[in-house]
Design an enzyme around this catalytic site. Sequence first.
Site, short mmCIF file in Angstrom:
data_model
loop_
_atom_site.label_atom_id
_atom_site.label_comp_id
_atom_site.label_asym_id
_atom_site.label_seq_id
_atom_site.Cartn_x
_atom_site.Cartn_y
_atom_site.Cartn_z
N CYS A 90 0.86 -1.22 0.03
CA CYS A 90 -0.03 -0.11 -0.10
C CYS A 90 0.94 1.28 -0.06
CB CYS A 90 -1.02 -0.06 1.30
SG CYS A 90 -1.88 1.50 1.55
N ARG A 142 -14.41 1.39 5.67
CA ARG A 142 -13.46 0.30 5.12
C ARG A 142 -12.21 0.05 6.24
NH1 ARG A 142 -14.68 -0.46 -0.09
NH2 ARG A 142 -12.83 -1.84 -0.28
N TYR A 164 -5.33 5.97 -8.85
CA TYR A 164 -6.29 5.25 -8.57
C TYR A 164 -7.61 5.82 -9.11
CZ TYR A 164 -4.14 2.65 -4.67
OH TYR A 164 -3.36 2.13 -4.03
N1 LIG Z 1 -7.25 5.41 4.67
C1 LIG Z 1 -7.22 5.95 3.20
C2 LIG Z 1 -6.02 5.39 2.36
C3 LIG Z 1 -5.56 3.94 2.83
C4 LIG Z 1 -6.08 2.99 1.76
O1 LIG Z 1 -6.60 3.40 0.93
N2 LIG Z 1 -5.45 2.01 2.25
C5 LIG Z 1 -5.92 0.75 1.31
C6 LIG Z 1 -4.44 -0.03 0.81
S1 LIG Z 1 -3.74 0.84 -0.27
C7 LIG Z 1 -6.61 -0.14 2.05
O2 LIG Z 1 -6.36 -0.68 3.25
N3 LIG Z 1 -7.85 -0.73 1.46
C8 LIG Z 1 -8.70 -1.52 2.01
C9 LIG Z 1 -10.12 -1.71 1.73
O3 LIG Z 1 -10.34 -0.65 0.84
O4 LIG Z 1 -11.08 -2.51 2.01
C10 LIG Z 1 -8.59 6.02 2.47
O5 LIG Z 1 -9.51 5.42 2.99
O6 LIG Z 1 -8.46 6.58 1.70
#
Ligand SMILES: N[C@@H](CCC(=O)N[C@@H](CS)C(=O)NCC(=O)O)C(=O)O
Length: 316
Positions: free
Chosen positions: A51, A117, A183
């Site tokens: 990540c 999430r 993204y």
């Molecule tokens: N916490 C932030 C960024 C962190 C993030 O997106 N991490 C990803 C990995 S790169 C993650 O943990 N995703 C888990 C999910 O979407 O279930 C967000 O919600 O935008």
Amino acid sequence: MSVTGQFPAETGATGEFVRQKYSIRGRITADGSSGFPAQAGRYHLYVSLACPWAHRAIIVRRLLGLEDVISMTVVDPVRDERGWAFRDGPGHTADGVCGFQFLSEAYLLTDPEYTGRYTVPCIWDRETQRLVTNNYPDTTIDFETQFGAFQKPDAPDLYPVALRDEIDEVNEVVYQDVNNGVYRTGFAASQEAYDAAVHTLFARLDGLEERLAGQRYLVGGQLTEADVRLFTTLARFDAVYVGHFKCNLRRLVDYPNLWGYARDLYQRPAFGETVDFEHIKRHYYMTHDRLNPSRIVPAGPRVDWMAPHGREGLGA
Ligand SMILES: N[C@@H](CCC(=O)N[C@@H](CS)C(=O)NCC(=O)O)C(=O)O
């Protein structure tokens, strides 16, 4: 296996990717005024090596010599509908701190009503038995500005007061167009949304290529938080974003300055030794079924990150 919520919950009206808002936003402070005082041995960082947001925290923790102050567990890079999991495997382990099997357990202990999430990075507090934050932009800033008493003696100042405004400005556009831009490109659910995102991304990379022609770092004459934030996206660019996310107008290796800059950083242990291309590729190609239903992980690219970069002489 599928990934919960990626589509359509994170898709806007015209097919654009919409990132969720952060939900747990405690701060760690040197004076303890926030309720979470900076202390050695109290906080635990949960990360994925895949990540880019978590990778920032891993790099900064290492640059500042906080490895013995803030402990860390790496999740299995492949995520299914249950979210991130802890298992023993190459480069990742079971959770030795709380004995969690899934990261969701940390979130639900913090707030049984939590419906967001279960993201990395996040910080667990051993004292109050809850998560302090999953808001990644605060995490590195708190390591830099609130853990001064625990940093190694020669730790770099990654967020110097005199450069903060410029660092914040650069971080904002790099976030919008590059960190999150890949993204927005990859998760675009319409041609129109993809076209907009991919051109914005590459216009910004073209601008950064020019900016880095005469200067070694993004801001001032020194390594800062801004470089850490750009690096984690560049490190993943050719390995996953070019193919998996269709960010393919150019590769990183096609940009002489950006590629030299990325190698300059990679060749420092805190950067290069924390990049794990196996976790990165396995995560992206095996987790986003909609983008890669076969879950086949590509072999390449073969790239020499240790090639000389020749940027030592560049100034501010
Ligand atoms: N916490 C932030 C960024 C962190 C993030 O997106 N991490 C990803 C990995 S790169 C993650 O943990 N995703 C888990 C999910 O979407 O279930 C967000 O919600 O935008």
